[in-house]
Design an enzyme around this catalytic site. Sequence first.
Site, mmCIF file in Angstrom:
data_model
loop_
_atom_site.group_PDB
_atom_site.id
_atom_site.type_symbol
_atom_site.label_atom_id
_atom_site.label_comp_id
_atom_site.label_asym_id
_atom_site.label_seq_id
_atom_site.Cartn_x
_atom_site.Cartn_y
_atom_site.Cartn_z
ATOM 1 N N SER A 82 -106.878 -68.222 36.623
ATOM 2 C CA SER A 82 -108.119 -68.892 36.999
ATOM 3 C C SER A 82 -108.432 -70.068 36.087
ATOM 4 O O SER A 82 -108.770 -71.160 36.563
ATOM 5 C CB SER A 82 -109.277 -67.891 36.998
ATOM 6 O OG SER A 82 -109.420 -67.270 35.739
ATOM 7 N N SER A 136 -117.543 -71.262 29.139
ATOM 8 C CA SER A 136 -117.030 -71.791 30.410
ATOM 9 C C SER A 136 -116.488 -70.673 31.284
ATOM 10 O O SER A 136 -115.656 -69.888 30.846
ATOM 11 C CB SER A 136 -115.908 -72.799 30.142
ATOM 12 O OG SER A 136 -114.958 -72.272 29.229
ATOM 13 N N VAL A 161 -107.511 -60.229 33.053
ATOM 14 C CA VAL A 161 -107.563 -59.627 31.718
ATOM 15 C C VAL A 161 -108.971 -59.701 31.136
ATOM 16 O O VAL A 161 -109.648 -60.726 31.233
ATOM 17 C CB VAL A 161 -106.582 -60.363 30.773
ATOM 18 C CG1 VAL A 161 -106.726 -59.851 29.341
ATOM 19 C CG2 VAL A 161 -105.159 -60.190 31.266
ATOM 20 N N LYS A 192 -116.587 -62.996 20.420
ATOM 21 C CA LYS A 192 -117.624 -63.005 21.459
ATOM 22 C C LYS A 192 -117.258 -62.069 22.611
ATOM 23 O O LYS A 192 -118.155 -61.511 23.268
ATOM 24 C CB LYS A 192 -117.866 -64.437 21.941
ATOM 25 C CG LYS A 192 -116.672 -65.118 22.598
ATOM 26 C CD LYS A 192 -116.633 -64.955 24.092
ATOM 27 C CE LYS A 192 -115.414 -65.625 24.693
ATOM 28 N NZ LYS A 192 -115.354 -65.475 26.167
ATOM 29 N N ARG A 207 -95.794 -69.003 37.164
ATOM 30 C CA ARG A 207 -94.574 -68.238 36.901
ATOM 31 C C ARG A 207 -93.954 -67.721 38.196
ATOM 32 O O ARG A 207 -92.725 -67.666 38.340
ATOM 33 C CB ARG A 207 -94.868 -67.071 35.952
ATOM 34 C CG ARG A 207 -93.619 -66.304 35.526
ATOM 35 C CD ARG A 207 -93.929 -65.317 34.426
ATOM 36 N NE ARG A 207 -94.385 -65.986 33.224
ATOM 37 C CZ ARG A 207 -93.569 -66.542 32.319
ATOM 38 N NH1 ARG A 207 -92.260 -66.508 32.513
ATOM 39 N NH2 ARG A 207 -94.063 -67.114 31.247
ATOM 40 N N ARG A 254 -115.871 -61.000 32.575
ATOM 41 C CA ARG A 254 -115.062 -59.790 32.732
ATOM 42 C C ARG A 254 -115.345 -58.787 31.611
ATOM 43 O O ARG A 254 -115.334 -57.579 31.829
ATOM 44 C CB ARG A 254 -113.577 -60.162 32.758
ATOM 45 C CG ARG A 254 -113.196 -61.014 33.955
ATOM 46 C CD ARG A 254 -111.699 -61.167 34.078
ATOM 47 N NE ARG A 254 -111.099 -61.922 32.998
ATOM 48 C CZ ARG A 254 -110.956 -63.243 32.990
ATOM 49 N NH1 ARG A 254 -111.404 -63.954 34.002
ATOM 50 N NH2 ARG A 254 -110.380 -63.865 31.981
ATOM 51 N N GLY A 298 -106.363 -71.744 33.871
ATOM 52 C CA GLY A 298 -105.347 -72.787 33.944
ATOM 53 C C GLY A 298 -105.496 -73.621 35.199
ATOM 54 O O GLY A 298 -105.401 -74.862 35.165
ATOM 55 N N ALA A 351 -101.025 -70.470 35.872
ATOM 56 C CA ALA A 351 -101.842 -70.705 37.060
ATOM 57 C C ALA A 351 -102.817 -69.574 37.322
ATOM 58 O O ALA A 351 -103.077 -69.202 38.462
ATOM 59 C CB ALA A 351 -100.946 -70.920 38.275
#
Length: 348
Positions: A17, A153, A294, A206, A37, A270, A19, A15
């Site tokens: 971003s 995406s 991450v 990438k 989790r 990120r 997912g 859960a």
Amino acid sequence: MADMAPGLRVAVLGAGSWGTALAAACARGHATMLWARRPELARRIADTRENADYLPGVALPQDLRCTSDLDDLFGHLSGAERPLLILGVPVAGMEQACREVAAGVVRHGMGDLAVAWTCKGLDADTGRLPHAIAEAAFAGTAGISTGVLSGPSFAREVARGLPVALTIASASAELRGRVTEALHGGAIRVYGSEDIVGVEVGGAVKNIMAIACGIGDGLGMGANARAALITRGLAEMTRLGVALGAQADTFSGLTGLGDLILTATGDLSRNRHVGLEIGRGRSLDEILGDMTQVAEGVRCAPAVRDLARRCGIEMPITEAVCAVLFDRVPPAQAVSRLLARDPKVEGN
């Protein structure tokens, strides 16, 4: 509950971003359950219809169910003729997630489960691509078909219903069909591929190139330099992928050039953010300490570098990123080294 295509039922494990965004997209047309989790996160998502930790301000569909119990998740899937499980976990969590899936399949007596993962990178310790991690974890467990879902995406845009094009790569036409049926339509287009290696290499490399472009932007190197880094980064990506058995054409598509452009230039990236802050003079530890999600390019850059060396593939931009991130080479010095390389014929 939303209308469900005959026999198609979807579960998303993870859960974060991405997912959550995929679960929201699937829930607009199919019976979908999201697994978190942390029980408190699952409860908050169920109660508020929002994942405030990862997608604050984005309203989730009322029909999306959420749980923190893996048996609930597999119970949701086991009643379907054509169950689909999407793994929305990072590479570092891939092996554990796959082992939990294998155990759930055995525990619930499932004979046909399609599993697609979304992570982009290599295992930092072993250098394995995600499909190799899945193959090892699912060895001896019958009835599981596998594939990778990727493409340019950003999760927030997908969750908001903005247009996006994705690729599902798998040797299984049935799996490709399930993923396409679950997601294709409205603002989402899904394209099929059999080149799992190419799609995964594109997704891994990438991120490293996005760090490089961010460093260049942070140093104020300009748009010309960014274009050069993207173009030569694509060449590095293609060389490595082809050496590993990928199809060269894959890298001119969504999961190669498309994802590279988005991640290297988008403000929501990120990995580009890490590079920008490095170029502006901040330390890697300081940057990562401020981040809640991450940046896969940091984790997998040394693994990609080492894999390229073993394959005898030149990846000078990857080498430069690793030197800046881990060997304390000043960014400006790393750029000077790149510029000082011997001239080559383009295409090499």
